[in-house]
Motif scaffolding. Structure first.
Motif, PDB file in Angstrom:
ATOM      1  N   ALA A   1       0.852  -1.187   0.000  1.00  0.00           N
ATOM      2  CA  ALA A   1       0.000   0.000   0.000  1.00  0.00           C
ATOM      3  C   ALA A   1       0.888   1.237   0.000  1.00  0.00           C
ATOM      4  CB  ALA A   1      -0.904  -0.014   1.229  1.00  0.00           C
ATOM      5  N   LYS A   2       0.455   2.270  -0.723  1.00  0.00           N
ATOM      6  CA  LYS A   2       1.266   3.487  -0.773  1.00  0.00           C
ATOM      7  C   LYS A   2       0.404   4.689  -1.133  1.00  0.00           C
ATOM      8  CE  LYS A   2       2.952   2.356  -5.446  1.00  0.00           C
ATOM      9  NZ  LYS A   2       4.176   2.165  -6.260  1.00  0.00           N
TER      10      LYS A   2
ATOM     11  N   PHE B   1      -4.899  10.215  -2.641  1.00  0.00           N
ATOM     12  CA  PHE B   1      -5.060   9.021  -3.482  1.00  0.00           C
ATOM     13  C   PHE B   1      -4.175   7.922  -2.915  1.00  0.00           C
ATOM     14  CE2 PHE B   1      -4.829   6.033  -6.863  1.00  0.00           C
ATOM     15  CZ  PHE B   1      -5.945   6.233  -7.667  1.00  0.00           C
ATOM     16  N   ILE B   2      -4.813   6.854  -2.435  1.00  0.00           N
ATOM     17  CA  ILE B   2      -4.111   5.743  -1.790  1.00  0.00           C
ATOM     18  C   ILE B   2      -4.282   4.478  -2.619  1.00  0.00           C
ATOM     19  CG2 ILE B   2      -4.044   4.248   0.248  1.00  0.00           C
ATOM     20  CD1 ILE B   2      -5.150   6.662   1.842  1.00  0.00           C
ATOM     21  N   VAL B   3      -3.187   3.802  -2.871  1.00  0.00           N
ATOM     22  CA  VAL B   3      -3.231   2.459  -3.451  1.00  0.00           C
ATOM     23  C   VAL B   3      -3.164   1.474  -2.290  1.00  0.00           C
ATOM     24  CG1 VAL B   3      -2.070   0.788  -4.916  1.00  0.00           C
ATOM     25  CG2 VAL B   3      -2.154   3.182  -5.597  1.00  0.00           C
ATOM     26  N   GLY B   4      -4.207   0.673  -2.130  1.00  0.00           N
ATOM     27  CA  GLY B   4      -4.296  -0.237  -0.989  1.00  0.00           C
ATOM     28  C   GLY B   4      -3.764  -1.627  -1.292  1.00  0.00           C
ATOM     29  N   ASN B   5      -4.427  -2.620  -0.747  1.00  0.00           N
ATOM     30  CA  ASN B   5      -3.958  -4.005  -0.876  1.00  0.00           C
ATOM     31  C   ASN B   5      -3.978  -4.487  -2.328  1.00  0.00           C
ATOM     32  OD1 ASN B   5      -3.266  -4.745   1.720  1.00  0.00           O
ATOM     33  ND2 ASN B   5      -5.336  -5.355   2.270  1.00  0.00           N
ATOM     34  N   PRO B   6      -3.014  -5.322  -2.718  1.00  0.00           N
ATOM     35  CA  PRO B   6      -2.996  -5.898  -4.061  1.00  0.00           C
ATOM     36  C   PRO B   6      -3.896  -7.126  -4.161  1.00  0.00           C
ATOM     37  CG  PRO B   6      -1.103  -6.674  -2.851  1.00  0.00           C
ATOM     38  CD  PRO B   6      -1.829  -5.724  -1.935  1.00  0.00           C
TER      39      PRO B   6
END
Length: 347
Positions: free
Chosen positions: A209-210, A274-279
Protein backbone atom coordinates in the motif's frame (compact mmCIF):
# COMPACT_ATOMS: atom_id res chain seq x y z
CA UNK A 1 -11.21 -36.35 10.20
CA UNK A 2 -12.23 -38.40 13.22
CA UNK A 3 -15.62 -37.48 14.63
CA UNK A 4 -16.68 -35.47 11.58
CA UNK A 5 -19.88 -36.48 9.78
CA UNK A 6 -20.16 -36.11 6.03
CA UNK A 7 -22.34 -33.78 4.03
CA UNK A 8 -22.63 -33.54 0.24
CA UNK A 9 -21.99 -31.05 -2.54
CA UNK A 10 -25.67 -30.06 -2.65
CA UNK A 11 -25.53 -29.06 1.01
CA UNK A 12 -22.45 -26.94 0.39
CA UNK A 13 -24.21 -25.26 -2.52
CA UNK A 14 -27.20 -24.53 -0.26
CA UNK A 15 -24.85 -23.02 2.33
CA UNK A 16 -23.23 -20.82 -0.32
CA UNK A 17 -26.68 -19.76 -1.51
CA UNK A 18 -27.48 -18.66 2.04
CA UNK A 19 -24.14 -16.84 2.35
CA UNK A 20 -24.69 -15.06 -0.99
CA UNK A 21 -28.32 -14.13 -0.21
CA UNK A 22 -29.73 -16.34 -2.96
CA UNK A 23 -27.30 -15.47 -5.75
CA UNK A 24 -26.03 -18.97 -6.56
CA UNK A 25 -27.10 -20.97 -9.60
CA UNK A 26 -29.17 -23.78 -8.13
CA UNK A 27 -30.62 -25.00 -11.43
CA UNK A 28 -28.69 -25.09 -14.71
CA UNK A 29 -31.66 -23.51 -16.49
CA UNK A 30 -30.67 -20.25 -14.80
CA UNK A 31 -27.56 -20.20 -16.97
CA UNK A 32 -29.37 -20.48 -20.29
CA UNK A 33 -32.50 -18.50 -19.41
CA UNK A 34 -30.77 -15.36 -18.16
CA UNK A 35 -32.76 -15.53 -14.92
CA UNK A 36 -29.69 -15.17 -12.71
CA UNK A 37 -28.08 -11.70 -13.03
CA UNK A 38 -24.82 -13.02 -11.60
CA UNK A 39 -24.27 -15.22 -14.64
CA UNK A 40 -22.28 -12.82 -16.80
CA UNK A 41 -19.91 -12.94 -19.73
CA UNK A 42 -16.42 -11.56 -19.24
CA UNK A 43 -14.52 -10.92 -22.44
CA UNK A 44 -11.82 -8.71 -23.96
CA UNK A 45 -13.23 -9.69 -27.38
CA UNK A 46 -10.23 -11.91 -28.09
CA UNK A 47 -11.70 -14.85 -30.04
CA UNK A 48 -12.22 -17.88 -27.83
CA UNK A 49 -10.84 -16.26 -24.66
CA UNK A 50 -14.02 -15.01 -22.99
CA UNK A 51 -15.64 -16.85 -20.10
CA UNK A 52 -19.14 -17.04 -18.64
CA UNK A 53 -19.18 -16.66 -14.89
CA UNK A 54 -21.51 -19.25 -13.32
CA UNK A 55 -21.79 -18.92 -9.54
CA UNK A 56 -22.54 -22.54 -8.77
CA UNK A 57 -21.44 -26.12 -9.28
CA UNK A 58 -19.14 -26.24 -12.29
CA UNK A 59 -17.95 -29.82 -12.08
CA UNK A 60 -18.97 -32.82 -10.03
CA UNK A 61 -22.01 -34.63 -8.67
CA UNK A 62 -24.38 -32.86 -6.25
CA UNK A 63 -24.69 -36.09 -4.29
CA UNK A 64 -20.95 -36.54 -3.84
CA UNK A 65 -20.07 -36.85 -0.12
CA UNK A 66 -17.98 -34.00 1.26
CA UNK A 67 -15.92 -33.91 4.43
CA UNK A 68 -13.00 -31.67 3.38
CA UNK A 69 -13.37 -28.40 1.45
CA UNK A 70 -10.68 -26.10 0.08
CA UNK A 71 -11.49 -22.39 -0.34
CA UNK A 72 -9.29 -20.48 -2.76
CA UNK A 73 -9.21 -17.43 -4.98
CA UNK A 74 -8.14 -18.72 -8.39
CA UNK A 75 -8.09 -22.28 -9.66
CA UNK A 76 -4.71 -23.36 -11.05
CA UNK A 77 -2.99 -26.68 -11.56
CA UNK A 78 -1.05 -26.00 -8.36
CA UNK A 79 -4.29 -25.65 -6.41
CA UNK A 80 -5.64 -28.85 -7.98
CA UNK A 81 -2.47 -30.76 -7.09
CA UNK A 82 -2.51 -29.47 -3.51
CA UNK A 83 -6.17 -30.45 -3.19
CA UNK A 84 -5.26 -33.91 -4.44
CA UNK A 85 -2.44 -34.32 -1.94
CA UNK A 86 -4.74 -33.22 0.89
CA UNK A 87 -7.53 -35.55 -0.27
CA UNK A 88 -10.05 -32.71 -0.48
CA UNK A 89 -13.50 -33.49 -1.83
CA UNK A 90 -14.48 -30.05 -3.11
CA UNK A 91 -12.79 -26.82 -4.15
CA UNK A 92 -14.69 -23.53 -3.82
CA UNK A 93 -13.02 -20.65 -5.67
CA UNK A 94 -13.88 -16.98 -5.91
CA UNK A 95 -12.81 -16.30 -9.48
CA UNK A 96 -14.46 -17.81 -12.56
CA UNK A 97 -12.88 -20.93 -13.98
CA UNK A 98 -12.34 -22.11 -17.55
CA UNK A 99 -11.31 -25.41 -19.08
CA UNK A 100 -7.55 -25.60 -19.70
CA UNK A 101 -6.88 -22.04 -18.46
CA UNK A 102 -7.64 -23.11 -14.89
CA UNK A 103 -6.56 -26.74 -15.13
CA UNK A 104 -3.07 -27.03 -16.55
CA UNK A 105 -4.03 -26.89 -20.23
CA UNK A 106 -6.47 -29.82 -20.14
CA UNK A 107 -10.26 -30.11 -19.70
CA UNK A 108 -11.72 -30.45 -16.21
CA UNK A 109 -13.30 -33.72 -17.26
CA UNK A 110 -9.87 -35.30 -17.80
CA UNK A 111 -8.17 -33.83 -14.72
CA UNK A 112 -10.55 -33.43 -11.78
CA UNK A 113 -11.92 -37.01 -11.84
CA UNK A 114 -8.38 -38.31 -11.25
CA UNK A 115 -8.59 -36.84 -7.75
CA UNK A 116 -12.36 -37.15 -7.24
CA UNK A 117 -12.71 -33.36 -6.97
CA UNK A 118 -15.87 -31.30 -7.32
CA UNK A 119 -15.64 -27.60 -8.17
CA UNK A 120 -17.76 -24.53 -7.32
CA UNK A 121 -17.14 -20.90 -8.32
CA UNK A 122 -18.71 -17.67 -6.98
CA UNK A 123 -17.16 -14.31 -8.00
CA UNK A 124 -19.88 -11.69 -8.71
CA UNK A 125 -22.26 -13.58 -6.42
CA UNK A 126 -19.90 -12.86 -3.52
CA UNK A 127 -19.26 -9.18 -4.18
CA UNK A 128 -20.63 -6.65 -1.73
CA UNK A 129 -21.73 -9.20 0.88
CA UNK A 130 -19.46 -8.06 3.70
CA UNK A 131 -17.70 -4.81 4.61
CA UNK A 132 -14.29 -6.36 5.16
CA UNK A 133 -12.36 -4.75 2.31
CA UNK A 134 -13.50 -1.29 3.35
CA UNK A 135 -12.87 -1.90 7.07
CA UNK A 136 -9.34 -3.11 6.33
CA UNK A 137 -8.79 0.15 4.45
CA UNK A 138 -10.01 2.30 7.33
CA UNK A 139 -13.60 3.19 6.49
CA UNK A 140 -17.19 2.12 6.96
CA UNK A 141 -19.07 1.76 3.70
CA UNK A 142 -22.28 3.77 3.57
CA UNK A 143 -23.29 2.81 0.03
CA UNK A 144 -22.14 0.11 -2.40
CA UNK A 145 -22.87 -0.18 -6.11
CA UNK A 146 -21.66 -3.47 -7.61
CA UNK A 147 -22.66 -2.45 -11.16
CA UNK A 148 -21.49 1.16 -11.29
CA UNK A 149 -22.00 2.61 -14.76
CA UNK A 150 -24.08 -0.45 -15.63
CA UNK A 151 -21.02 -2.76 -15.70
CA UNK A 152 -21.38 -6.03 -13.73
CA UNK A 153 -18.66 -6.27 -11.12
CA UNK A 154 -17.71 -2.59 -11.38
CA UNK A 155 -17.84 -1.99 -7.63
CA UNK A 156 -17.87 1.43 -5.97
CA UNK A 157 -17.96 1.94 -2.21
CA UNK A 158 -18.83 5.29 -0.65
CA UNK A 159 -17.47 5.32 2.90
CA UNK A 160 -16.66 7.40 5.94
CA UNK A 161 -13.45 7.06 7.94
CA UNK A 162 -13.52 4.91 11.08
CA UNK A 163 -13.48 6.82 14.38
CA UNK A 164 -9.77 6.13 14.96
CA UNK A 165 -8.75 6.99 11.38
CA UNK A 166 -7.93 10.67 11.00
CA UNK A 167 -5.14 10.84 8.42
CA UNK A 168 -3.73 9.10 5.38
CA UNK A 169 -0.99 7.73 7.61
CA UNK A 170 -3.59 6.07 9.82
CA UNK A 171 -4.98 4.17 6.82
CA UNK A 172 -1.58 2.98 5.64
CA UNK A 173 -0.57 1.91 9.15
CA UNK A 174 -3.87 0.04 9.56
CA UNK A 175 -3.35 -1.91 6.34
CA UNK A 176 0.21 -2.81 7.35
CA UNK A 177 -0.93 -3.99 10.79
CA UNK A 178 -3.88 -6.08 9.61
CA UNK A 179 -2.10 -7.80 6.73
CA UNK A 180 0.90 -8.95 8.80
CA UNK A 181 3.44 -7.91 6.19
CA UNK A 182 6.29 -8.32 8.67
CA UNK A 183 5.60 -12.09 8.74
CA UNK A 184 5.76 -12.33 4.95
CA UNK A 185 8.94 -10.21 4.96
CA UNK A 186 10.60 -12.55 7.46
CA UNK A 187 9.58 -15.55 5.34
CA UNK A 188 11.00 -13.95 2.19
CA UNK A 189 14.31 -13.11 3.86
CA UNK A 190 14.58 -16.66 5.18
CA UNK A 191 13.81 -18.14 1.76
CA UNK A 192 16.36 -15.89 0.07
CA UNK A 193 19.00 -17.13 2.50
CA UNK A 194 18.06 -20.81 2.25
CA UNK A 195 17.88 -20.82 -1.55
CA UNK A 196 20.81 -18.47 -2.05
CA UNK A 197 18.62 -16.26 -4.25
CA UNK A 198 19.16 -12.64 -3.24
CA UNK A 199 16.84 -11.26 -5.94
CA UNK A 200 13.83 -13.41 -4.94
CA UNK A 201 10.59 -11.43 -4.89
CA UNK A 202 7.13 -12.37 -3.58
CA UNK A 203 3.79 -11.09 -4.86
CA UNK A 204 2.21 -9.85 -1.63
CA UNK A 205 5.30 -7.86 -0.69
CA UNK A 206 6.18 -6.43 -4.08
CA UNK A 207 3.01 -4.31 -4.21
CA UNK A 208 2.66 -2.58 -0.83
CA UNK A 209 0.00 0.00 0.00
CA UNK A 210 1.27 3.49 -0.77
CA UNK A 211 0.29 7.11 -1.16
CA UNK A 212 0.24 8.67 -4.64
CA UNK A 213 -1.41 12.03 -3.87
CA UNK A 214 -1.61 14.02 -0.64
CA UNK A 215 0.50 13.80 2.50
CA UNK A 216 0.78 11.32 5.35
CA UNK A 217 -0.78 13.86 7.71
CA UNK A 218 -3.54 14.86 5.29
CA UNK A 219 -6.95 14.56 6.96
CA UNK A 220 -9.30 11.78 5.87
CA UNK A 221 -13.08 11.65 6.24
CA UNK A 222 -15.10 10.98 3.08
CA UNK A 223 -13.80 8.12 0.94
CA UNK A 224 -14.46 6.63 -2.47
CA UNK A 225 -13.09 3.10 -2.82
CA UNK A 226 -13.03 1.22 -6.13
CA UNK A 227 -11.08 -1.40 -8.07
CA UNK A 228 -9.51 -0.24 -11.36
CA UNK A 229 -9.41 -3.67 -13.02
CA UNK A 230 -13.22 -3.95 -13.04
CA UNK A 231 -13.55 -1.43 -15.87
CA UNK A 232 -13.71 1.65 -13.66
CA UNK A 233 -12.83 4.62 -15.87
CA UNK A 234 -11.93 8.28 -15.43
CA UNK A 235 -15.47 9.11 -16.56
CA UNK A 236 -16.79 6.86 -13.78
CA UNK A 237 -14.58 8.63 -11.25
CA UNK A 238 -15.74 12.06 -12.40
CA UNK A 239 -19.36 10.91 -12.15
CA UNK A 240 -18.77 9.50 -8.65
CA UNK A 241 -17.17 12.78 -7.53
CA UNK A 242 -20.22 14.65 -8.80
CA UNK A 243 -22.43 12.29 -6.79
CA UNK A 244 -20.25 12.64 -3.67
CA UNK A 245 -18.64 16.11 -3.82
CA UNK A 246 -17.62 15.87 -0.15
CA UNK A 247 -14.99 13.24 -1.09
CA UNK A 248 -11.50 13.99 0.21
CA UNK A 249 -9.82 10.58 -0.31
CA UNK A 250 -9.75 7.99 -3.08
CA UNK A 251 -8.67 4.42 -2.37
CA UNK A 252 -8.06 1.85 -5.08
CA UNK A 253 -7.28 -1.72 -4.16
CA UNK A 254 -7.05 -5.29 -5.41
CA UNK A 255 -5.68 -3.89 -8.70
CA UNK A 256 -3.03 -1.18 -8.97
CA UNK A 257 -2.42 2.07 -10.79
CA UNK A 258 0.92 3.78 -11.29
CA UNK A 259 1.95 7.31 -10.34
CA UNK A 260 1.21 8.70 -13.83
CA UNK A 261 -2.27 7.18 -14.17
CA UNK A 262 -5.08 9.64 -15.08
CA UNK A 263 -6.83 8.75 -11.80
CA UNK A 264 -3.84 10.13 -9.89
CA UNK A 265 -3.53 13.15 -12.16
CA UNK A 266 -7.18 14.01 -11.52
CA UNK A 267 -6.78 13.55 -7.77
CA UNK A 268 -3.78 15.89 -7.71
CA UNK A 269 -5.57 18.51 -9.82
CA UNK A 270 -8.47 18.77 -7.39
CA UNK A 271 -6.47 18.21 -4.21
CA UNK A 272 -7.64 14.74 -3.17
CA UNK A 273 -5.70 12.08 -1.31
CA UNK A 274 -5.06 9.02 -3.48
CA UNK A 275 -4.11 5.74 -1.79
CA UNK A 276 -3.23 2.46 -3.45
CA UNK A 277 -4.30 -0.24 -0.99
CA UNK A 278 -3.96 -4.01 -0.88
CA UNK A 279 -3.00 -5.90 -4.06
CA UNK A 280 -4.94 -8.75 -5.64
CA UNK A 281 -2.48 -11.24 -4.18
CA UNK A 282 -3.95 -10.82 -0.68
CA UNK A 283 -7.61 -11.10 -1.65
CA UNK A 284 -7.46 -14.69 -0.37
CA UNK A 285 -7.32 -13.10 3.09
CA UNK A 286 -9.75 -10.25 2.40
CA UNK A 287 -12.48 -12.33 0.74
CA UNK A 288 -11.36 -15.95 1.01
CA UNK A 289 -11.02 -16.03 4.79
CA UNK A 290 -14.53 -14.66 5.51
CA UNK A 291 -16.01 -17.13 3.02
CA UNK A 292 -14.13 -20.05 4.59
CA UNK A 293 -15.28 -19.14 8.10
CA UNK A 294 -18.87 -18.72 6.88
CA UNK A 295 -18.79 -22.24 5.46
CA UNK A 296 -17.36 -23.57 8.71
CA UNK A 297 -20.18 -21.91 10.68
CA UNK A 298 -22.89 -23.34 8.45
CA UNK A 299 -21.28 -26.76 7.96
CA UNK A 300 -19.52 -27.59 11.26
CA UNK A 301 -19.27 -31.23 10.25
CA UNK A 302 -16.95 -30.28 7.37
CA UNK A 303 -13.23 -29.46 7.61
CA UNK A 304 -12.41 -26.27 5.71
CA UNK A 305 -8.95 -25.32 4.40
CA UNK A 306 -7.72 -22.00 3.01
CA UNK A 307 -5.86 -22.54 -0.27
CA UNK A 308 -3.36 -19.69 -0.40
CA UNK A 309 -1.13 -19.66 -3.45
CA UNK A 310 2.25 -17.97 -3.01
CA UNK A 311 3.92 -16.55 -6.12
CA UNK A 312 7.63 -15.74 -6.29
CA UNK A 313 10.03 -14.53 -8.94
CA UNK A 314 13.80 -14.69 -9.21
CA UNK A 315 16.31 -13.46 -11.76
CA UNK A 316 17.43 -16.37 -13.93
CA UNK A 317 21.06 -15.63 -13.10
CA UNK A 318 20.27 -16.14 -9.40
CA UNK A 319 18.38 -19.45 -9.49
CA UNK A 320 20.00 -21.28 -6.61
CA UNK A 321 19.53 -25.02 -7.18
CA UNK A 322 22.54 -25.85 -9.34
CA UNK A 323 21.39 -29.27 -10.51
CA UNK A 324 18.16 -27.81 -11.92
CA UNK A 325 20.08 -24.90 -13.43
CA UNK A 326 22.22 -27.36 -15.36
CA UNK A 327 19.12 -29.33 -16.36
CA UNK A 328 17.40 -26.18 -17.67
CA UNK A 329 20.44 -25.05 -19.60
CA UNK A 330 20.97 -28.49 -21.15
CA UNK A 331 17.35 -28.74 -22.29
CA UNK A 332 17.50 -25.24 -23.77
CA UNK A 333 20.85 -25.60 -25.52
CA UNK A 334 20.51 -29.18 -26.72
CA UNK A 335 16.82 -29.42 -27.57
CA UNK A 336 15.29 -25.96 -27.88
CA UNK A 337 18.03 -23.82 -29.41
CA UNK A 338 20.76 -25.10 -31.67
CA UNK A 339 23.90 -24.17 -29.75
CA UNK A 340 27.47 -25.35 -30.01
CA UNK A 341 28.58 -27.29 -26.94
CA UNK A 342 30.05 -25.16 -24.18
CA UNK A 343 33.83 -25.24 -24.04
CA UNK A 344 35.26 -27.36 -21.28
CA UNK A 345 37.50 -25.32 -19.00
CA UNK A 346 40.96 -26.82 -18.62
CA UNK A 347 43.43 -26.02 -15.91
Amino acid sequence: MAGRARTDVASVLEALNKISKGRMVMDWNEVTSGANPYVVMKTSNIPGKGVIEIPGLIFGDKHKPVSRIGVGMTLTESVIELASAMKLDLIVVHHPVADAASSGGVPFSDYLPLYDLALIEMHEAFHGLHPGLTLLHGHTKLKTDITFGGIPGNVLHKGVALPDVHTVGDILARIERFMGREIDQDMLEAERAIRGESTLQEATLSNPAKLLSGGMTSPVKHILHFFPHTGFSVDHLEKALQMYPETDTIIVSISRVREDHPFVTLAKEIGLNFIVGNPHSVEIMENGLPLAYALELLLPEVEVFLLRERITAVSLKDVGHRQMVEYGREMAETHLVSMPPRAVQTY
